[in-house]
Design a protein around this motif. Structure first.
Motif, PDB file in Angstrom:
ATOM      1  N   UNK A   1       0.839  -1.195   0.000  1.00 35.48           N
ATOM      2  CA  UNK A   1       0.000   0.000   0.000  1.00 35.48           C
ATOM      3  C   UNK A   1       0.869   1.238   0.000  1.00 35.48           C
ATOM      4  N   UNK A   2       0.273   2.391   0.347  1.00 35.38           N
ATOM      5  CA  UNK A   2       1.015   3.660   0.334  1.00 35.38           C
ATOM      6  C   UNK A   2       1.766   3.881   1.644  1.00 35.38           C
ATOM      7  N   UNK A   3       2.562   2.883   2.037  1.00 32.03           N
ATOM      8  CA  UNK A   3       3.372   2.974   3.248  1.00 32.03           C
ATOM      9  C   UNK A   3       4.830   2.810   2.857  1.00 32.03           C
ATOM     10  N   UNK A   4       5.712   3.562   3.511  1.00 30.22           N
ATOM     11  CA  UNK A   4       7.137   3.462   3.191  1.00 30.22           C
ATOM     12  C   UNK A   4       7.935   3.400   4.485  1.00 30.22           C
ATOM     13  N   UNK A   5       8.866   2.436   4.557  1.00 30.58           N
ATOM     14  CA  UNK A   5       9.744   2.326   5.721  1.00 30.58           C
ATOM     15  C   UNK A   5      10.792   3.424   5.669  1.00 30.58           C
ATOM     16  N   UNK A   6      11.060   4.033   6.818  1.00 40.00           N
ATOM     17  CA  UNK A   6      12.024   5.132   6.873  1.00 40.00           C
ATOM     18  C   UNK A   6      13.409   4.615   7.259  1.00 40.00           C
ATOM     19  N   UNK A   7      13.459   3.740   8.264  1.00 47.34           N
ATOM     20  CA  UNK A   7      14.746   3.291   8.803  1.00 47.34           C
ATOM     21  C   UNK A   7      15.156   1.947   8.213  1.00 47.34           C
ATOM     22  N   UNK A   8      16.460   1.774   8.061  1.00 46.86           N
ATOM     23  CA  UNK A   8      16.974   0.470   7.657  1.00 46.86           C
ATOM     24  C   UNK A   8      17.067  -0.433   8.893  1.00 46.86           C
ATOM     25  N   UNK A   9      16.839  -1.755   8.722  1.00 45.17           N
ATOM     26  CA  UNK A   9      16.912  -2.649   9.888  1.00 45.17           C
ATOM     27  C   UNK A   9      18.334  -2.745  10.427  1.00 45.17           C
ATOM     28  N   UNK A  10      18.477  -2.831  11.754  1.00 36.69           N
ATOM     29  CA  UNK A  10      19.786  -2.969  12.390  1.00 36.69           C
ATOM     30  C   UNK A  10      19.873  -4.315  13.094  1.00 36.69           C
ATOM     31  N   UNK A  11      21.093  -4.765  13.296  1.00 38.05           N
ATOM     32  CA  UNK A  11      21.326  -6.038  13.977  1.00 38.05           C
ATOM     33  C   UNK A  11      21.555  -5.797  15.464  1.00 38.05           C
TER      34      UNK A  11
END
Length: 950
Positions: free
Chosen positions: A767-777
């Protein structure tokens, strides 16, 4: 590509094969070729290429270069290369770089020194930075401000590193001494910023010691000072808050608009004292008139609107200053100004406001304004709202507005005639003059909807003999000679006033389309009334007065039925006020002739479309009534209509009053809250502003102004379980929806006895959603938990889905383990809120919006009203249909619902249901919107919820 980067350059034509070419160019002596090679190397590195073989070449052939461009590119290269090995230790080659950087920090050229200091701000390896610290500190005393400025930035960046206080332990003291003697504005700003971030007490001490001179500081330094005051005063129970407020007020006279804006915002957040709020409001008003940028005006108006909600009494005093912003040519600005002003009306300022709006209406007549018609419509609506709330001002504006009944902008003309209709009922003293003015200007009206309303007013409110006779005479003049068409010798039908062919053609191409009526039901109406916004008089007509004739000849038989009803009412009224029976019979005969001519025209082949059944029945009813009148019928026609209208207005006013009361409800304090008494306060050493601020804080405490309504139950409802209880990793998310972003606070619990390494929360959206942060370990110890926050941007009200999994490694198993998460569905209800709009606006939007979602009713609820209430509650919408229209049991219900999204989208819903013989409800729910997403999402929500019982 997943590593953090401080540099971003677009490059899509790179390949690893270019590395050899770059190396050859760097080893050459051509400066231009070296510059180009360094640029390509930087772009390849940014694209994820490693290029390890290039480092030694750069050290040998690029490091010694004296060219400024090459040196700058070298610093960019050093910024993005890997400086650590796989185990996390700094590469030994970096020692070669240290000597070069030290030389640059002592270089005679100021640009080289400054660029190197800026580079050090983005370096995070203590092993590289430690040998450079003495050289950095030496630059604090350099004669050129460019170098001192960047030296301060470098010290600030190094000190804020995890172990930066060990590299430069006395950095705050050094910077404090520099700040006391520094003259350059940017250098002082950097120094003050460093103290604010790393040694707040020293920054506060410097600010208070220079409190009298803050107004003379450069604007960049003033901005930092305002931010510091905001940060310091956030701590509760600051005893010295008054000193900071004095500094803020002194900065309100700053020549910088940015500083003034920030100061006004800070003042409101720090203090509720009337003096402080008034100063902030006046500042915003000055910005509103001095700034030409429309975006700035809109932002300032938003701030003023926020002030209105919490400090209405203060804002009432600046309402005329706000009105001056109507000089802006932008319609969005004008609309916000009018909305704000209407919320600030009082009995004291309403006359001034209406006088100003009258002047603006007169300006729109000049035709110089762009979109003058739309602006005039907004002004008419604003004046209408003023007159409804304060009827005493209606007399000063109604005659001016009646000049616009013939406006080419049909929407503005409709607003005027609706205003006239309401005022003539609520202000009986104005009735005589308004009827006379309406009769005088009736021939100017060109729009069918305006004519219909004006005719109703003439039929209901023409009471005296002269008024009734003038009204009948005016309508006859506007209809022209009868009959409406004649049969020529050749057998062709022609208008007796010889209208031109294009009028007929305009109807030929028109189509019949369903329109939604005020009660939400559909009716078939000729599109001529919709498409012909300003029906022109046909060439060859007797005169320009024949507005009714040209509209009827364009196929508008609904208007013809309204004319028949109006003439019938006027004749019935004439029977009461005219003593001469001869005159009454004469008028009655003339009216009957007009009606029969309308029926004859409607049944002829002269027009492409015959008269519709509704209009035909209405006209025939009028004919029968005039031929055979009775007391009961007379009462219905002459009294009941007006009584119904008066009742509708009273109900509308009652609803608005109830809404105002609901909005006015405020939270109350707890019974055991502390209250300070103003008269018992010690006034020693306190200024008037400080005293006011103290009292306002106490007042807030007493009235519950500081208490926040926290609904714990609703918070628990927002916690979503993402994994099962038997999974090795348990996860749950708390979803917080802001206007334009969603925050997921995910709690992850390691339920095993082993340490989980490289644990990563991987999310994806639909849908019209966007992730802002990259995943971290992360590394998670046995039976410990971790809070992970994920930000997601939202760009529309379309229902979205967030899905993903948790990936981790353990010491025993070499392969990565995956736990799949439950999907998170983002609800459209978080983005739409109930709103109101006029019936006319609703119908216009219904006709314009192209996306429709039709949902069939399928429910176990058997009561129509109960089903409507269930849909309203489920969709978070407002019912525009008044309660009186929904009363009673007739087995049928039609209602309009309306809501607005946070993105400014309109959601329209029409519910039409009826009860079947078996007691079940059937019908349709129609959703219309400008965009597809909201129509589909709302339809899915209704389909899911309409069953009832959940």
């Amino acid at each position: 590509m997943e590593k953090p980067s401080t540099l971003l350059v677009h490059f899509d034509k790179g390949s690893a094969a270019m590395a050899s070419e770059i190396k050859a160019d760097l080893e050459g002596s051509d400066v231009a070729a070296k510059v180009d090679a360094m640029k390509r190397a930087v772009m390849l590195l940014l694209n994820g290429e490693a290029l390890p073989q290039l480092f030694i070449t750069v050290v040998r052939y690029v490091l010694p270069s004296e060219d400024h461009t090459i040196q700058k590119l070298l610093l960019l290269y050093l910024e993005i290369i890997d400086k650590r090995d796989a185990s996390g230790r700094v590469l030994p080659e970096m020692i070669l770089i240290c000597q070069n950087l030290r030389n640059n920090l002592q270089h005679p050229n100021e640009y080289i020194r400054g660029a190197t200091l800026r580079f050090l701000c983005r370096l995070s390896e203590p092993e590289v930075l430690e040998p450079l610290v003495p050289s950095i500190l030496e630059n604090l005393e350099h004669r050129h401000h460019f170098i001192r400025r960047h030296a301060l930035s470098a010290i600030s960046a190094i000190y804020r590193l995890p172990h930066g206080d060990q590299l430069i332990p006395d950095a705050p003291e050094l910077v404090e001494r520099v700040l006391a003697s520094e003259q350059d504005a940017s250098a002082r700003r950097n120094a003050f910023l460093m103290l604010c971030a790393c040694a707040q007490e020293k920054a506060v001490a410097h600010l208070l010691s220079n409190a009298d001179r803050v107004a003379e500081w450069p604007d960049v330094l003033q901005m930092v000072a305002v931010d510091l005051i905001r940060k310091v005063c956030r701590s509760p129970n600051r005893a010295d808050k008054g000193r900071y407020i004095k500094i803020i007020i002194s900065l309100l006279s700053s020549p910088s608009a940015a500083v003034v804006y920030e100061c006004a915002g800070a003042l409101v957040s720090l203090s509720s004292a009337p003096t402080a709020v008034r100063a902030a409001a006046n500042t915003y008003c000055e910005l509103l008139s001095s700034q030409s940028d429309n975006n700035v005006k809109l932002i300032v108006l938003d701030r003023l609107n926020e002030l209105r909600t919490s400090h209405r009494d203060v804002m009432v005093d600046v309402v005329m200053d706000v009105l001056r912003a109507l000089a802006s040519p932008n319609l969005d600005v004008k609309k916000k100004v009018l909305d704000l002003v209407l919320d600030l009306l009082t009995a004291r300022n309403v006359e001034e406001v209406v006088l100003y709006l009258k002047k603006e209406v007169v300006k729109t007549q000049a035709g110089e304004l762009e979109k003058g018609g739309e602006y005039r419509q907004m002004l008419v609506q604003a004046i209408h709202a003023c007159a409804v709330e304060y009827p005493e001002v209606a007399g000063s504006v109604v005659h001016l507005l009646m000049d616009f009944l013939g406006d080419t902008n049909v929407a503005a003309a409709v607003d005027v005639v609706l205003f006239v209709r309401e005022i003539i009922e609520t202000n009986p003293k104005l009735r005589v003059s308004m009827i006379q003015r309406l009769i005088d200007t009736f021939y100017q009206i060109r729009a069918s909807r305006v004519c219909s309303c004006a005719l109703w007013i003439l039929g209901e409110y023409s009471l005296s003999l002269s008024e009734v006779e003038n009204a009948i005479s005016t309508i006859k003049q506007c209809l022209g000679d009868l009959p409406f068409y004649t049969i020529s010798e050749e057998g062709e039908a022609t208008d007796s006033a010889k209208p031109a062919q294009p009028v007929v053609n305009s109807v030929t191409v028109s189509s019949r389309r369903p329109v939604v009526l005020a009660d939400g039901t559909y009716a078939t109406q000729s599109a001529a009334t919709e498409s012909i916004s300003t029906p022109s008089v046909a060439p060859g007509s007797l005169s320009s007065n024949l507005n009714l004739r040209s509209l009827i000849l364009s196929g508008d038989f609904f208007l013809a039925a309204v004319i028949s009803c109006t003439l019938t009412k006027l004749v019935l009224r004439l029977e009461e006020v005219q003593p001469s029976k001869v005159e009454v019979n004469k008028a009655c005969t003339g009216v009957l002739l007009i009606m029969t001519s309308i029926v004859q025209l409607g049944q002829s082949s002269y027009l492409p479309h015959p008269i519709d059944n509704d209009s035909y029945d209405r006209v025939v009813l009028c004919v029968r009534l005039l031929c055979n009148t009775g007391d009961d019928v007379r009462k219905v026609w002459l009294q009941s209509c007006r009584q119904s209208f008066a009742k509708m207005l009273a109900e509308k006013q009652f609803r608005e009053t109830e809404e105002m009361k609901a909005k006015a409800q405020i939270s109350h304090a707890q019974p055991d809250d502390l209250i300070d008494f103003y008269h018992l306060k010690s006034r020693r050493g306190m200024s008037q502003l400080e005293l006011e601020d103290e009292v306002q804080d106490d007042l807030k405490a007493a009235t519950g102004g500081f208490t926040k309504d926290a609904d714990d139950a609703s918070k628990l409802n927002r916690i979503l379980q993402l994994t099962g209880f038997s999974d090795p990793v348990y996860a749950e998310a708390f979803v917080t929806v802001h206007h334009y972003d969603i925050v997921l606070d995910v709690t992850i619990i390691n339920r095993t006895k082993e340490t989980l390494q490289n644990l990563c929360l991987e999310l994806a959206t639909m849908g019209d959603l966007k992730l802002v942060d990259r995943p971290q370990n992360y590394t998670l110890a046995p039976e410990s938990s971790k809070q992970i926050r994920a930000n997601i941007k939202v760009s529309s009200t379309e229902t979205g889905v967030i899905f993903g999994n948790i990936v981790y490694e353990t010491s025993n198993v070499m392969e990565r383990s995956v736990v799949v998460l439950n999907d998170i569905h983002i609800d459209i209800m978080d983005y739409i809120s109930p709103a109101t709009c006029a019936d006319v606006t609703f119908r216009n939007m219904w006709a314009e919006f192209e996306w429709e979602n039709k949902v069939a009713v399928n429910t176990i609820i058997q009561n129509e009203k109960e089903f409507l209430d269930h849909i309203i509650k489920s969709t978070n919408m407002k019912c525009l249909t008044p309660p009186s229209a929904l009363d009673g049991e007739c087995g049928f219900l039609a209602a309009n619902l309306y809501a607005k999204s946070v993105f400014g989208e309109d959601a329209l819903v029409n519910i039409s249901i009826e009860k079947q013989v078996d007691g079940k409800l059937s019908g349709y729910i129609r959703i219309r919107s400008k965009t597809q997403g909201i129509a589909l999402s709302l339809g899915d929500k209704i389909t899911l919820k309409q069953k009832g019982g959940s």
